[in-house]
Design a protein around this motif. Sequence first.
Motif, PDB file in Angstrom:
ATOM      1  N   ARG A  40       0.842  -1.197   0.000  1.00  0.00           N
ATOM      2  CA  ARG A  40       0.000   0.000   0.000  1.00  0.00           C
ATOM      3  C   ARG A  40       0.874   1.242   0.000  1.00  0.00           C
ATOM      4  N   ARG A  41       0.329   2.287  -0.607  1.00  0.00           N
ATOM      5  CA  ARG A  41       1.027   3.559  -0.591  1.00  0.00           C
ATOM      6  C   ARG A  41       0.994   4.130   0.812  1.00  0.00           C
ATOM      7  N   GLY A  42       2.090   4.639   1.256  1.00  0.00           N
ATOM      8  CA  GLY A  42       2.132   5.205   2.601  1.00  0.00           C
ATOM      9  C   GLY A  42       3.369   6.071   2.764  1.00  0.00           C
ATOM     10  N   VAL A  43       3.592   6.521   3.992  1.00  0.00           N
ATOM     11  CA  VAL A  43       4.742   7.353   4.290  1.00  0.00           C
ATOM     12  C   VAL A  43       6.012   6.509   4.188  1.00  0.00           C
ATOM     13  N   VAL A  44       7.005   7.016   3.511  1.00  0.00           N
ATOM     14  CA  VAL A  44       8.281   6.310   3.394  1.00  0.00           C
ATOM     15  C   VAL A  44       9.056   6.524   4.688  1.00  0.00           C
ATOM     16  N   ALA A  45       9.324   5.425   5.399  1.00  0.00           N
ATOM     17  CA  ALA A  45      10.026   5.519   6.671  1.00  0.00           C
ATOM     18  C   ALA A  45      11.513   5.741   6.439  1.00  0.00           C
ATOM     19  N   PRO A  46      12.194   6.468   7.330  1.00  0.00           N
ATOM     20  CA  PRO A  46      13.647   6.614   7.198  1.00  0.00           C
ATOM     21  C   PRO A  46      14.323   5.271   7.392  1.00  0.00           C
ATOM     22  N   PRO A  47      15.524   5.107   6.834  1.00  0.00           N
ATOM     23  CA  PRO A  47      16.202   3.811   6.938  1.00  0.00           C
ATOM     24  C   PRO A  47      16.587   3.483   8.374  1.00  0.00           C
ATOM     25  N   ALA A  48      16.788   2.177   8.618  1.00  0.00           N
ATOM     26  CA  ALA A  48      17.187   1.721   9.951  1.00  0.00           C
ATOM     27  C   ALA A  48      18.570   2.267  10.299  1.00  0.00           C
ATOM     28  N   ARG A  49      18.792   2.465  11.601  1.00  0.00           N
ATOM     29  CA  ARG A  49      20.087   2.945  12.080  1.00  0.00           C
ATOM     30  C   ARG A  49      20.541   2.023  13.200  1.00  0.00           C
ATOM     31  N   VAL A  50      21.732   1.468  13.071  1.00  0.00           N
ATOM     32  CA  VAL A  50      22.272   0.533  14.056  1.00  0.00           C
ATOM     33  C   VAL A  50      23.596   1.092  14.560  1.00  0.00           C
ATOM     34  N   THR A  51      23.747   1.204  15.889  1.00  0.00           N
ATOM     35  CA  THR A  51      24.941   1.793  16.481  1.00  0.00           C
ATOM     36  C   THR A  51      25.418   0.947  17.651  1.00  0.00           C
ATOM     37  N   VAL A  52      26.651   1.185  18.038  1.00  0.00           N
ATOM     38  CA  VAL A  52      27.213   0.576  19.247  1.00  0.00           C
ATOM     39  C   VAL A  52      27.159   1.621  20.348  1.00  0.00           C
ATOM     40  N   ALA A  53      26.505   1.284  21.467  1.00  0.00           N
ATOM     41  CA  ALA A  53      26.409   2.222  22.585  1.00  0.00           C
ATOM     42  C   ALA A  53      27.703   2.167  23.372  1.00  0.00           C
ATOM     43  N   PRO A  54      28.486   3.239  23.404  1.00  0.00           N
ATOM     44  CA  PRO A  54      29.781   3.195  24.098  1.00  0.00           C
ATOM     45  C   PRO A  54      29.611   3.182  25.615  1.00  0.00           C
ATOM     46  N   ALA A  55      30.440   2.393  26.281  1.00  0.00           N
ATOM     47  CA  ALA A  55      30.500   2.337  27.742  1.00  0.00           C
ATOM     48  C   ALA A  55      29.154   2.036  28.379  1.00  0.00           C
ATOM     49  N   ALA A  56      28.263   1.339  27.665  1.00  0.00           N
ATOM     50  CA  ALA A  56      26.950   1.030  28.220  1.00  0.00           C
ATOM     51  C   ALA A  56      27.012  -0.138  29.188  1.00  0.00           C
ATOM     52  N   SER A  57      28.002  -1.013  29.035  1.00  0.00           N
ATOM     53  CA  SER A  57      28.118  -2.180  29.899  1.00  0.00           C
ATOM     54  C   SER A  57      29.560  -2.656  29.885  1.00  0.00           C
ATOM     55  N   ARG A  58      30.024  -3.189  31.026  1.00  0.00           N
ATOM     56  CA  ARG A  58      31.365  -3.767  31.047  1.00  0.00           C
ATOM     57  C   ARG A  58      31.314  -5.279  30.854  1.00  0.00           C
ATOM     58  N   LEU A  59      30.090  -5.833  30.803  1.00  0.00           N
ATOM     59  CA  LEU A  59      29.938  -7.277  30.663  1.00  0.00           C
ATOM     60  C   LEU A  59      29.608  -7.697  29.243  1.00  0.00           C
ATOM     61  N   ALA A  60      29.154  -6.762  28.420  1.00  0.00           N
ATOM     62  CA  ALA A  60      28.745  -7.097  27.058  1.00  0.00           C
ATOM     63  C   ALA A  60      28.835  -5.854  26.190  1.00  0.00           C
ATOM     64  N   THR A  61      28.721  -6.066  24.884  1.00  0.00           N
ATOM     65  CA  THR A  61      28.650  -4.964  23.925  1.00  0.00           C
ATOM     66  C   THR A  61      27.174  -4.705  23.609  1.00  0.00           C
ATOM     67  N   VAL A  62      26.776  -3.447  23.662  1.00  0.00           N
ATOM     68  CA  VAL A  62      25.372  -3.097  23.444  1.00  0.00           C
ATOM     69  C   VAL A  62      25.193  -2.580  22.016  1.00  0.00           C
ATOM     70  N   ILE A  63      24.398  -3.320  21.241  1.00  0.00           N
ATOM     71  CA  ILE A  63      24.046  -2.918  19.874  1.00  0.00           C
ATOM     72  C   ILE A  63      22.652  -2.329  19.900  1.00  0.00           C
ATOM     73  N   GLU A  64      22.520  -1.065  19.491  1.00  0.00           N
ATOM     74  CA  GLU A  64      21.219  -0.396  19.461  1.00  0.00           C
ATOM     75  C   GLU A  64      20.673  -0.378  18.038  1.00  0.00           C
ATOM     76  N   VAL A  65      19.394  -0.743  17.915  1.00  0.00           N
ATOM     77  CA  VAL A  65      18.725  -0.740  16.614  1.00  0.00           C
ATOM     78  C   VAL A  65      17.520   0.172  16.678  1.00  0.00           C
ATOM     79  N   ARG A  66      17.438   1.116  15.774  1.00  0.00           N
ATOM     80  CA  ARG A  66      16.266   1.989  15.650  1.00  0.00           C
ATOM     81  C   ARG A  66      15.756   1.827  14.227  1.00  0.00           C
ATOM     82  N   ALA A  67      14.519   1.372  14.114  1.00  0.00           N
ATOM     83  CA  ALA A  67      13.987   1.058  12.789  1.00  0.00           C
ATOM     84  C   ALA A  67      12.473   1.206  12.780  1.00  0.00           C
ATOM     85  N   HIS A  68      11.926   1.242  11.569  1.00  0.00           N
ATOM     86  CA  HIS A  68      10.473   1.254  11.419  1.00  0.00           C
ATOM     87  C   HIS A  68       9.937  -0.132  11.794  1.00  0.00           C
TER      88      HIS A  68
END
Length: 819
Positions: free
Chosen positions: A727-755
Motif C-alpha cells: 500500500r502507498r504510505g509514508v516512506v520511513a527513514p532507513p534503519a540505524r544501528v549503532t554501538v552504545a559506548p560504555a553502556a556495559s562492562r559485561l557485554a557490547t550493546v548494539i542499538e537498533v532503531r527502525a520502522h
Amino acid sequence: MTSTDTRVEAEDSGPSGYAAARLRLLQEGARSGPPRRTALAELTDDWLTGLFTAGSQGLRGVSLIAVGGYGRGELSPRSDLDLLLLHDGTDPGAVAALADRVWYPVWDLGLDLDHSVRTPAEARKTAADDLKVQLGLLDARHIAGDLGLTAGLRTAVLADWRNQAPKRLPQLQELCAERAERQGELQYLLEPDLKEARGGLRDATALRAVAASWLADAPREGLADARRRLLDVRDALHLATGRATDRLALQEQDQVAAELGLLDADTLLRQVYEAARVVSYASDVTWREVGRVLRSRSVRPRLRAMLGGGKPVAERSPLAEGVVEQDGEVVLARAARPERDPVLPLRAAAAAAQADLPLSLHAVRRMAAAARPLPTPWPAEAREQLVTLLGSGRPTVEVWEALEAEGLITRLLPDWERVRCRPQRNAVHIWTVDRHLIETAVRASELTRRVGRPDLLLVAALLHDIGKGWPGDHSVAGEIIARDVAARIGFDRVDVTVLATLVRHHLLLVDTATRRDLEDPATVRSVAEAVGSQGTLELLHALTEADALATGPAAWSSWRGSLVADLVKRVSAVLSGDAPEEPEAVAPTAEMERLAIEACRTGGPVLSLRAQTEPLDTEGEAAAAPEDPEPLGVELLIAVPDQPGVLPSVAGVLAMHRLTVRTAELRALDLPDGVDGSVLLLNWRVAAEYGSLPQAARLRADLVRALDGSLDISARLAERDAAYPRRRGVVAPPARVTVAPAASRLATVIEVRAHDAPGLLHRIGRALENARVRVRSMHVSTLGANAVDAFYVTGTKGEPLPGEEAASVARAVEEALRA
C-alpha cells in the motif's frame, strides 16, 4: 493578457473559452492568493452570466445567485460552484429549462456543482429547516438576472438569521463542537483537514455568521490574515494534487510548501498551525461572548421586574491584587495599573487558572498593550505566580493560550518563539512542541506531592523540550537555554544547576530502563553519575512520567513505569552507598522455574501464553490472570535450552502467526540446585494484529520445527509478503544501528532503531546469528511505528566485543535491515 482580456475571451468563446481562460489564470505564477481567487470568481461570474443571459431571453422574475464560498468570491482552483436559481414562481417550466441551460455546461467541464432552484419562500423555508443551507445563504451574492429578487432574499435571510439567533447560534456552536470531535484540532494534526478540523475554514465561516447575527463579534485582529493563509494553502494543495481536497496529506506537504515558496514542510505546517490557533482562539472568545449575551438576555427581564427597571450592576469578586471575577470571566480591577505593575499578567493568569475561569479578551489585550517588561532577574512574586499557573492543572492550558494569543508568553520567555507551533513528525507525539510542554506541566501538577521541590518539577516540565528547534541534540541545546531561563526567572545557582540537569537528562531514565540491562552495575552507576543526588533523582522520576504521559498513549504503560521505578530504586541505592558492586541473581518466579525445568527435562521449548481475559498455560488450561494486566498485549513466557538460533526462530514464529511484539526480553536463567543445563528465558509482550490469539500448542509445534531447521521461516514470511500488494504510505527513514559506548562492562550493546514491521526482530536475530555473536540479553520496545531495541552481545567465550568487531556487527545488522 490582462484580467479584462481573459474575461472577454471567456464570454466570447463559450465553455471552451472559459476553460482555457481558467487554465491560464491558474498557471499565472505572478498572481496567487486573494487576487487569483477574486479573478477566478469574476471570470466564472462572467461565464455564468453569459449562460444565464442566453437561456433567459424574455424571462422575468429570475436571478442566479452564488452562495457559500463562491458567494464570498473565494474560489480555489478545485472549488465547487454553489449556485441558487431564484425565481418568483410565475413560470416554473421556463425556469427548469433555464436551469438546464446553466447546469449542463458546468457539468460538461467536469466542475463540481451544488445547485438548487427555489422561490424566495422555498429558500427561506429550507433555510429554516437546514442550518447549513441558512449559513450558505448568508453569503448570497448576485450574479445575473433580477437584482431586486436577489436583494429581497438577502434582506429576508439576514432578518430571519438575526431574529432566530438565540435559537440558531447554540445549534451552530453544537455543530462546530461535533465537527471538532470528529476531525480533531487543526493546530496539532500532522495531516490536517484545512476545512473541517477545529480552527479551520469552517470555523472561520461560523465566526462570520455569528457577526452577521449582531449578537456578538469575533476578535478581528489577525483573523482575516489567518483565514487568508489557510485559503492560500488550500489553493496550493489543489494545484499540487489536481484534486478538490482539503486534507493536507504528508506526501503532499513538500510540494505544497514549494508551491507557496516556503522553505520546507515543517515551515508550512507551522504557518497552518499559527493560523488555526488564531481561528480557534477567536472561536473560544466568540462563543463565550455568545453564551454571556444569551444568559444576560434571559436574566435581565426578570431582574428588571424585581428591581423595578434599570440596568443591573454586574457583580465583581476579588481574586488577587488587581484581578477580579465578573460575569464568569477574569478581568482587571478598576484600580489595576498594568503600566506600573509588571507582575500583573502572571498574577491574573495564575488567578484565572486557579479559579478555572477564562481570562477576558479585553484584560489580556490591555495587559499586552500596557504592561512593562519584568526586570532581570524576576522578582520573587513573578516566579511564584508562574509556578502557581503551571501547577493549576488542566485550566492552565486555556489561560496559557490566551496569553500566547496576544504575545505575552514570548515577551515573558523569548525562547518560547522557537517551539511555538513547531510540529513533531513522530507518531508517538500527539501535540506540537509548545502544547506538549504545557501538557507536561499539567501532568506534572498531579505529581507535585511526590517531590520535595514541586516548583522545580513544574518549571522543568515547561522547559524540558525547549531545545527543539535548535540544531543538534535538543537535550544538549535545552540545557543551555534552561540555565539562561532559570537564572532570568530568579532561581539561585543551585536550583539553576538542578533544572539544567533535569532538562539535559529528561530522557535518561526511560531510555535506560527500556534499552539497558539493569542487572549490569555499569548501567546503574552511569545513571547515578549523571543525576548526582537523591533530590534530583526524585524530580527526574516525576518528570519522566509527566513527559511520557503528555506525549501520547504509546509512550507510557504500567510496564514502562515498573521498569523506570526499578531503575530509580537501584540508582537511589547507589547514591546512598548501599548498592552492590556485582549483580545479584534475580530469583525466577515459580512459573519461570517450572518452565525452565520442563525445558531441561524435554530438551525442547516450553511456553506459557497468559492472556488478559483467559490466560492459557502450555496445556491450554486456564491460569490466573495478573492483578494489573498490561494493556499493550499478553504475556508470552518461553523457556528454551540454550542453543543457536533461538532469537530469530522465536521472532519468526510469532511473525508467522501475525503476533506483534510490543516488548521483549531475553536472558539466561539460573536454574535450581541439582538441575543441569543452561536455559534461555524469553519474556515478551505480544498482541494479535487482528483476530484471536493462536493456541499455545500451535506456537510450540512451530517453534520446535523452526529450531530443528524443518521450518523455513524466512521463505514463509517472504511468500506472505508477496501475496499482499504494497500500500502507498509514508516512506520511513532507513534503519540505524549503532554501538552504545560504555553502556556495559559485561557485554557490547548494539542499538537498533527502525520502522516497526512484521518480521523485524526475526531479521535482526538472523543478522546477529550470522555475525556469530551471542545475545546475552535484549530489551525491545515499540513506540508507535518505531522500534527501539538494545541487544547485549558477547563473543563465543562470553566476553565483550573489541571495538572494530562491534562496529562490524552493527554495520552487518544495518545492511541486513536495509536490504
